[in-house]
Design an enzyme around this catalytic site. Structure first.
Site, PDB file in Angstrom:
ATOM      1  N   CYS A 193       4.433  -5.891  15.756  1.00  0.00           N
ATOM      2  CA  CYS A 193       3.753  -4.943  16.659  1.00  0.00           C
ATOM      3  C   CYS A 193       2.287  -5.374  16.758  1.00  0.00           C
ATOM      4  CB  CYS A 193       3.864  -3.515  16.127  1.00  0.00           C
ATOM      5  SG  CYS A 193       5.575  -2.981  15.927  1.00  0.00           S
ATOM      6  N   GLU A 236       0.831  -1.195   0.000  1.00  0.00           N
ATOM      7  CA  GLU A 236       0.000   0.000   0.000  1.00  0.00           C
ATOM      8  C   GLU A 236       0.864   1.243   0.000  1.00  0.00           C
ATOM      9  OE1 GLU A 236      -2.571  -0.242   3.367  1.00  0.00           O
ATOM     10  OE2 GLU A 236      -2.921  -2.367   3.015  1.00  0.00           O
ATOM     11  N   CYS A 240      -0.704  -3.467  14.906  1.00  0.00           N
ATOM     12  CA  CYS A 240      -0.496  -3.015  13.524  1.00  0.00           C
ATOM     13  C   CYS A 240      -0.990  -4.067  12.537  1.00  0.00           C
ATOM     14  CB  CYS A 240       0.989  -2.730  13.306  1.00  0.00           C
ATOM     15  SG  CYS A 240       1.384  -2.261  11.618  1.00  0.00           S
ATOM     16  N   CYS A 292       5.385  -7.462   7.224  1.00  0.00           N
ATOM     17  CA  CYS A 292       6.369  -6.943   8.182  1.00  0.00           C
ATOM     18  C   CYS A 292       6.663  -8.039   9.201  1.00  0.00           C
ATOM     19  CB  CYS A 292       5.814  -5.717   8.898  1.00  0.00           C
ATOM     20  SG  CYS A 292       7.016  -4.935  10.009  1.00  0.00           S
ATOM     21  N   CYS A 337       3.273   8.429   1.591  1.00  0.00           N
ATOM     22  CA  CYS A 337       3.683   7.423   2.565  1.00  0.00           C
ATOM     23  C   CYS A 337       3.898   6.135   1.778  1.00  0.00           C
ATOM     24  CB  CYS A 337       2.569   7.256   3.602  1.00  0.00           C
ATOM     25  SG  CYS A 337       2.903   5.942   4.774  1.00  0.00           S
ATOM     26  N   CYS A 359      -1.467   1.785   8.049  1.00  0.00           N
ATOM     27  CA  CYS A 359      -0.677   0.684   7.491  1.00  0.00           C
ATOM     28  C   CYS A 359      -1.388  -0.651   7.380  1.00  0.00           C
ATOM     29  CB  CYS A 359       0.536   0.396   8.353  1.00  0.00           C
ATOM     30  SG  CYS A 359       1.055   1.679   9.403  1.00  0.00           S
TER      31      CYS A 359
HETATM   32  N1  SAH Z   1       8.114  -0.294  10.852  1.00  0.00           N
HETATM   33  C1  SAH Z   1       8.143   1.133  10.931  1.00  0.00           C
HETATM   34  C2  SAH Z   1       7.076   1.778  10.068  1.00  0.00           C
HETATM   35  C3  SAH Z   1       5.705   1.425  10.539  1.00  0.00           C
HETATM   36  S1  SAH Z   1       4.328   2.428  10.184  1.00  0.00           S
HETATM   37  C4  SAH Z   1       7.981   1.572  12.374  1.00  0.00           C
HETATM   38  O1  SAH Z   1       7.737   0.717  13.220  1.00  0.00           O
HETATM   39  O2  SAH Z   1       8.134   2.750  12.659  1.00  0.00           O
HETATM   40  C5  SAH Z   1       4.521   3.954  10.957  1.00  0.00           C
HETATM   41  C6  SAH Z   1       3.901   4.119  12.340  1.00  0.00           C
HETATM   42  O3  SAH Z   1       2.497   3.770  12.392  1.00  0.00           O
HETATM   43  C7  SAH Z   1       4.593   3.285  13.384  1.00  0.00           C
HETATM   44  O4  SAH Z   1       4.896   4.092  14.485  1.00  0.00           O
HETATM   45  C8  SAH Z   1       3.548   2.256  13.707  1.00  0.00           C
HETATM   46  O5  SAH Z   1       3.747   1.698  14.965  1.00  0.00           O
HETATM   47  C9  SAH Z   1       2.273   3.057  13.585  1.00  0.00           C
HETATM   48  N2  SAH Z   1       1.048   2.236  13.514  1.00  0.00           N
HETATM   49  C10 SAH Z   1       0.911   0.969  13.100  1.00  0.00           C
HETATM   50  N3  SAH Z   1      -0.355   0.543  13.228  1.00  0.00           N
HETATM   51  C11 SAH Z   1      -1.062   1.564  13.726  1.00  0.00           C
HETATM   52  C12 SAH Z   1      -2.434   1.743  14.110  1.00  0.00           C
HETATM   53  N4  SAH Z   1      -3.322   0.780  13.946  1.00  0.00           N
HETATM   54  N5  SAH Z   1      -2.801   2.943  14.612  1.00  0.00           N
HETATM   55  C13 SAH Z   1      -1.902   3.942  14.745  1.00  0.00           C
HETATM   56  N6  SAH Z   1      -0.594   3.840  14.415  1.00  0.00           N
HETATM   57  C14 SAH Z   1      -0.167   2.654  13.921  1.00  0.00           C
END
Ligand code: SAH
Length: 362
Positions: free
Chosen positions: A118, A94, A121, A114, A107, A337
């Site tokens: 997390c 995406e 996510c 991934c 973005c 994401c």
């Molecule tokens: N792997 C990278 C990029 C991830 S996306 C990282 O961890 O930074 C960018 C941000 O969006 C990250 O801080 C991630 O934790 C956050 N994110 C992921 N899922 C989310 C959600 N459902 N709501 C809000 N932020 C989210």
């Protein structure tokens, strides 16, 4: 679509130069092709009208410009546009275009899926399939740029889409070279943000090799006990090592760091968490970017109430931490994401022949 014998032009920009040389063509043709591509106005070699017709045909036989197609294109009321991109091997990623005043921020994704795990996510729910190639990363930029009218240019890039950018640091760096190069997209490195879960070894590599970009570190918890639960990769690393690597990046780059913190209702959003976080960040030239959780279907987390968010914020402000709340954009089109990919089964995704896609009807 790509023929296996063709070279993916965006993945290997030097290949065109050597091909031109080997085929008795003047070197300046490479610059002409690059200009067509970076200005985003040519869909194929045929459209590059300042090249001789015979050369255009030969280039089309030997090189592929696009290896991916747009499987779905959604547009939100606030102007946010999201693409679900189908890769040549069937993988799906995406990328998003956000409009905010004069800013045209994209973005982009760095991996298919991934591996960081997390828990809140959507991108990592099915693990990681593979790294994106440099060309696939650049294709996202160009596909999004083509959504803009002719008099608008991309101004900012955030690598906050699917994947962990620093787990694919070499391909990403090559793609960001093209993004920042004056012969590429010409976006200043200070307007390019790499968001990482915090991988100290790769952060140090960036510090040594290319500390030009803005670095954002996803913290999400003020102590290892909680972070180990929310960001499982933390078990092997620990917050202090990440903060130390972030400090080293700052020492080299001179660019203020950003720490990201997704607020999850009842989990990491108490006054005590805010106090502990302030203690961790105190004295660091950093901005704290707080992101209220964007709900993911099937996950048991919630967005904190406005009152809880306000109290969290006030506690950090009291400790003089610079804090910013991320505006939510594109919620209705699953702009967070990995959400669009999950909500669109491959079987029903429509494949459009070119990147000039139509907004989906939903
Ligand atoms: N792997 C990278 C990029 C991830 S996306 C990282 O961890 O930074 C960018 C941000 O969006 C990250 O801080 C991630 O934790 C956050 N994110 C992921 N899922 C989310 C959600 N459902 N709501 C809000 N932020 C989210």
């Amino acid at each position: 679509m790509t023929d296996k014998s063709q070279i993916h032009l965006l993945d290997d920009p030097t290949s065109l130069k050597s091909w031109l040389k080997n085929n008795g063509q003047p070197a300046f043709r490479a610059g002409q092709v690059q200009k067509w591509l970076m200005e985003g106005r040519a869909e194929d070699f045929e459209a590059m009208t300042n090249l001789p017709a015979a050369l255009r045909n030969e280039l089309a036989e030997n090189f592929a410009i696009w290896t991916s197609t747009i499987a779905k294109h959604t547009v939100a009321d606030d102007g946010t546009e999201k693409l679900l991109v189908a890769l040549a091997d069937g993988g799906r990623i995406e990328c998003v275009l956000l409009r905010d005043g004069d800013r045209r921020t994209i973005c982009i994704s760095s991996q298919v899926g991934c591996a960081m795990g997390c828990v809140f996510c959507a991108s990592g729910l099915d693990g990681v399939d593979r790294n994106l190639t440099t060309g696939e990363i650049i294709e996202q930029m160009l596909k999004l740029q083509r959504l803009l009218p002719a008099d608008e240019r991309l101004s900012h890039i955030v690598v906050m889409g699917m994947g962990e950018p620093l787990a694919n640091v070499d391909n990403l760096m090559a793609a960001l070279e093209t993004a920042s190069d004056s012969d590429g997209l010409g976006i200043s490195p200070r307007r390019i943000t790499i968001s990482t879960v915090g991988l100290p070894t790769a952060m140090d590599k960036l510090t040594r090799s290319n500390p030009r970009y803005h670095l954002a570190v996803s913290l999400h918890a003020p102590n290892d006990r909680l972070r180990n639960q929310l960001v499982p990769v933390n078990n092997k690393i620990g917050i202090d090592k990440i903060l130390a690597a972030a400090d080293r990046y700052f020492d080299m780059s001179g660019r203020r760091l950003t720490f990201e913190y997704v607020l999850l209702g009842g989990i990491n959003d108490s006054i005590e968490h805010a106090r502990e976080l302030a203690g961790k960040l105190k004295g660091r030239p950093a901005l704290l970017n707080v992101i209220p959780y964007n709900p993911v279907v099937g996950l048991p987390y919630s967005t904190p109430s406005q009152g809880v968010i306000r109290a969290f914020r006030e506690e950090l402000e009291k400790a003089n931490i610079t804090i910013k709340f991320r505006k939510r954009k594109g919620d209705k089109i699953n702009a967070a994401c990995g959400q669009l990919r999950r909500s669109t089964p491959p079987a029903i995704s429509i494949e459009l022949p070119t990147s000039k896609s139509q907004p989906a009807s939903d």
